[in-house]
Design an enzyme around this catalytic site. Structure first.
Site, PDB file in Angstrom:
ATOM      1  N   ASN A   1     -13.511 -13.539  -2.154  1.00 28.73           N
ATOM      2  CA  ASN A   1     -13.194 -14.729  -2.959  1.00 28.73           C
ATOM      3  C   ASN A   1     -12.687 -15.860  -2.070  1.00 28.73           C
ATOM      4  O   ASN A   1     -12.992 -17.033  -2.293  1.00 28.73           O
ATOM      5  CB  ASN A   1     -12.145 -14.386  -4.024  1.00 28.73           C
ATOM      6  CG  ASN A   1     -12.683 -13.413  -5.072  1.00 28.73           C
ATOM      7  OD1 ASN A   1     -13.869 -13.097  -5.074  1.00 28.73           O
ATOM      8  ND2 ASN A   1     -11.827 -12.951  -5.967  1.00 28.73           N
TER       9      ASN A   1
ATOM     10  N   LYS B   1       1.906   2.243  -3.381  1.00 27.66           N
ATOM     11  CA  LYS B   1       0.848   2.930  -4.134  1.00 27.66           C
ATOM     12  C   LYS B   1       0.806   4.422  -3.781  1.00 27.66           C
ATOM     13  O   LYS B   1       0.485   5.255  -4.625  1.00 27.66           O
ATOM     14  CB  LYS B   1      -0.516   2.290  -3.863  1.00 27.66           C
ATOM     15  CG  LYS B   1      -0.589   0.795  -4.106  1.00 27.66           C
ATOM     16  CD  LYS B   1      -0.485   0.418  -5.560  1.00 27.66           C
ATOM     17  CE  LYS B   1      -1.767   0.678  -6.308  1.00 27.66           C
ATOM     18  NZ  LYS B   1      -1.731   0.090  -7.668  1.00 27.66           N
TER      19      LYS B   1
ATOM     20  N   HIS C   1       0.835  -1.205   0.000  1.00 23.26           N
ATOM     21  CA  HIS C   1       0.000   0.000   0.000  1.00 23.26           C
ATOM     22  C   HIS C   1       0.874   1.262   0.000  1.00 23.26           C
ATOM     23  O   HIS C   1       0.517   2.266  -0.605  1.00 23.26           O
ATOM     24  CB  HIS C   1      -0.940  -0.007   1.217  1.00 23.26           C
ATOM     25  CG  HIS C   1      -2.070  -1.004   1.109  1.00 23.26           C
ATOM     26  ND1 HIS C   1      -2.033  -2.242   1.699  1.00 23.26           N
ATOM     27  CD2 HIS C   1      -3.253  -0.950   0.453  1.00 23.26           C
ATOM     28  CE1 HIS C   1      -3.162  -2.899   1.435  1.00 23.26           C
ATOM     29  NE2 HIS C   1      -3.922  -2.145   0.669  1.00 23.26           N
TER      30      HIS C   1
HETATM   31  N1  USQ Z   1      -9.016 -10.538   5.949  1.00 26.91           N
HETATM   32  C1  USQ Z   1      -9.482 -11.460   6.859  1.00 26.91           C
HETATM   33  N2  USQ Z   1      -9.357 -12.777   6.555  1.00 26.91           N
HETATM   34  C2  USQ Z   1      -8.805 -13.212   5.388  1.00 26.91           C
HETATM   35  C3  USQ Z   1      -8.332 -12.271   4.459  1.00 26.91           C
HETATM   36  C4  USQ Z   1      -8.451 -10.929   4.778  1.00 26.91           C
HETATM   37  O1  USQ Z   1     -10.010 -11.107   7.934  1.00 26.91           O
HETATM   38  O2  USQ Z   1      -8.730 -14.424   5.185  1.00 26.91           O
HETATM   39  C5  USQ Z   1      -9.147  -9.096   6.219  1.00 26.91           C
HETATM   40  C6  USQ Z   1      -7.829  -8.348   6.180  1.00 26.91           C
HETATM   41  O3  USQ Z   1      -7.169  -8.404   7.411  1.00 26.91           O
HETATM   42  C7  USQ Z   1      -8.300  -6.950   5.789  1.00 26.91           C
HETATM   43  C8  USQ Z   1      -9.523  -7.199   4.921  1.00 26.91           C
HETATM   44  O4  USQ Z   1      -9.938  -8.531   5.205  1.00 26.91           O
HETATM   45  O5  USQ Z   1      -8.679  -6.228   6.903  1.00 26.91           O
HETATM   46  C9  USQ Z   1      -9.284  -7.070   3.420  1.00 26.91           C
HETATM   47  O6  USQ Z   1      -8.212  -7.929   3.072  1.00 26.91           O
HETATM   48  P1  USQ Z   1      -7.915  -8.362   1.568  1.00 26.91           P
HETATM   49  O7  USQ Z   1      -6.826  -9.368   1.622  1.00 26.91           O
HETATM   50  O8  USQ Z   1      -9.176  -8.713   0.873  1.00 26.91           O
HETATM   51  O9  USQ Z   1      -7.459  -6.988   0.925  1.00 26.91           O
HETATM   52  P2  USQ Z   1      -6.089  -6.151   0.994  1.00 26.91           P
HETATM   53  O10 USQ Z   1      -4.950  -6.918   1.567  1.00 26.91           O
HETATM   54  O11 USQ Z   1      -6.404  -4.869   1.662  1.00 26.91           O
HETATM   55  O12 USQ Z   1      -5.742  -5.930  -0.536  1.00 26.91           O
HETATM   56  C10 USQ Z   1      -6.725  -6.003  -1.571  1.00 26.91           C
HETATM   57  C11 USQ Z   1      -5.992  -6.191  -2.899  1.00 26.91           C
HETATM   58  C12 USQ Z   1      -5.179  -4.941  -3.192  1.00 26.91           C
HETATM   59  C13 USQ Z   1      -6.078  -3.716  -3.120  1.00 26.91           C
HETATM   60  C14 USQ Z   1      -6.763  -3.651  -1.775  1.00 26.91           C
HETATM   61  C15 USQ Z   1      -7.761  -2.538  -1.675  1.00 26.91           C
HETATM   62  O13 USQ Z   1      -5.163  -7.336  -2.866  1.00 26.91           O
HETATM   63  O14 USQ Z   1      -4.578  -5.062  -4.482  1.00 26.91           O
HETATM   64  O15 USQ Z   1      -5.311  -2.552  -3.304  1.00 26.91           O
HETATM   65  O16 USQ Z   1      -7.519  -4.866  -1.580  1.00 26.91           O
HETATM   66  S1  USQ Z   1      -7.845  -1.843  -0.057  1.00 26.91           S
HETATM   67  O17 USQ Z   1      -8.048  -2.918   0.911  1.00 26.91           O
HETATM   68  O18 USQ Z   1      -8.947  -0.912  -0.021  1.00 26.91           O
HETATM   69  O19 USQ Z   1      -6.581  -1.187   0.189  1.00 26.91           O
END
Ligand code: USQ
Length: 394
Positions: free
Chosen positions: A253, A198, A195
């Site tokens: 997903n 970015k 992040h």
């Molecule tokens: N989370 C869980 N359990 C899981 C996976 C994730 O509780 O098994 C939580 C994470 O801790 C987080 C949230 O769900 O708080 C979102 O996690 P994520 O893995 O879906 O998303 P993130 O790591 O933030 O990254 C994804 C994309 C990235 C994009 C981002 C948008 O991989 O490319 O930039 O989403 S954002 O989250 O708004 O920054």
């Protein structure tokens, strides 16, 4: 329009290429198979195999008659990037393709997109920084030197803002200080090296906008879910890459895949982490409306690209409800959070800019989630439980 898509093999790049091609635009995609290779190297498993870009472009041509030109190359090499603007480009498909001038619009997805990947260790952090920043810098200079009118659409992320204890504005914040006012980029404070890369991208392009009147749209996107788009239903081989592992899978997903194989849903910590989400179909709409409306020369236009917000627990609950309706015994299990993030926080982002330019949101209803279950369960045999959680710690 002549549209160049950087990172055309990725989760969003390939569906974007088909979307614009089907609407009659001239589309070129570029990729070095970074994502594919990383998935192989880290043995993350994939829901189904995805053909190479050349094969997919061939299938697309057979099915629709449209041609997506494919370039296989590493965009951290400035000459590869510049070739896309000066015509010294080598096409991988079709081999006899002709250069049709510099692109009018570039859609920049060519980045390492995973937060856990960037936190794996210092080498993966380095790869993330060097790839993401060099590609963005090469793009900025290619546009400056070779095609200044080109509109750059860059995928940013809502995670750049973090989770501040105030409302998140759409990119900018007006600040009054000691009786004077000015407008600045909304404060950024990321939660991973990915992040942070970015944020650095944003700073680079904002610099380019101020120095050389570049035209840039920055789409601050939340986590995306889904795999099916209007174009992929033509042939399952056209479906985009679908990851459900801890590194490349996004949370919705992942939860659906976990529900199907009877793996308790991996809620990290308290599950109060709230983010803005969107359907992959809406990513395409948002990019389309951004292409149609364009940023002006000297403008960094920023949109918050989300359609609704959920906490992780709300997503787990929805997955459990839909899963149970379909006969799955879905369990939810809170596990120690491998990430360092607020698990209980204020979250109130503004996101009407894209709606104002015509985007019509798809929401994550039970029916929409059921549709995703139906696709994922076709590939149930391929799902590997061992890659669901490996605990990459921050
Ligand atoms: N989370 C869980 N359990 C899981 C996976 C994730 O509780 O098994 C939580 C994470 O801790 C987080 C949230 O769900 O708080 C979102 O996690 P994520 O893995 O879906 O998303 P993130 O790591 O933030 O990254 C994804 C994309 C990235 C994009 C981002 C948008 O991989 O490319 O930039 O989403 S954002 O989250 O708004 O920054």
């Amino acid at each position: 329009m002549n549209i160049l898509i950087l990172g055309g093999d990725g989760y969003l790049g390939w569906p974007t290429a088909m979307y614009f091609s089907r609407r009659g635009h001239e589309v070129t995609v570029v990729d070095n198979y970074f994502r594919h290779n990383a998935c192989t190297e880290l043995d993350v498993g994939m829901l189904y195999p995805v053909p190479t870009l050349q094969e997919r472009a061939r299938i697309w041509h057979e099915k629709t008659g449209f041609e997506i030109k494919v370039v296989v190359g590493n965009l951290t090499d400035p000459e590869v990037m510049r070739g896309l603007f000066n015509g010294r480009v080598k096409y991988a498909w079709p081999l006899n393709a002709n250069f049709s001038g510099p692109p009018e619009t570039v859609i920049h997805y060519a980045e390492q997109p995973s937060a856990p990947y960037s936190m794996f260790d210092y080498k993966y952090a380095n790869t993330t920084l060097s790839n993401n920043l060099l590609v963005t810098n090469n793009l900025m200079f290619a546009v400056r030197d070779l095609s200044r009118k080109t509109h750059i659409i860059k995928l940013g992320t809502m995670g750049e803002y973090g989770t501040p204890n105030i409302d998140i504005e759409e990119g900018w914040l007006e600040v009054e200080h000691k009786g004077r006012k000015d407008k600045f980029l909304f404060p950024r404070q990321a939660g991973s090296v990915y992040h942070t890369s970015k944020i650095m991208d944003t700073d680079l392009l904002w610099f380019g906008v101020r120095m050389w009147d570049l035209r840039v749209t920055d789409l601050m996107q939340g986590p995306v879910y889904g795999m099916e788009t209007e174009e992929s239903i033509l042939d399952p081989r056209l479906r985009t890459i679908f990851n459900y592992d801890e590194i490349f899978g996004t949370v919705v997903n992942r939860f659906i895949t976990q529900a199907i194989v009877g793996y308790p849903l991996t809620v990290y910590g308290k599950g109060g982490q709230t983010r803005g989400y969107l359907n992959i179909k809406d990513t395409l709409q948002c990019v389309d409306k951004s292409v149609q409306t364009q940023a002006n020369p000297g403008e960094l236009r920023i949109f918050n690209q989300i359609m609704e917000t959920f906490s992780v627990l709300e997503l787990a609950e929805l997955t459990r409800k839909v899963g149970r309706k379909l006969g799955y015994d879905v369990q939810v299990k809170s596990i120690e959070n491998p990430r360092k993030e607020a698990e209980d926080h204020y979250y109130n982002p503004v996101y009407h800019g894209l709606i104002d330019i015509g985007v019509e949101p798809h929401f994550l209803t039970e029916d929409v989630m059921e549709g995703m279950f139906r696709v994922v369960e076709k590939y149930k045999e391929n799902i590997r439980k061992d890659v669901i959680f490996r605990g990459i710690r921050w």
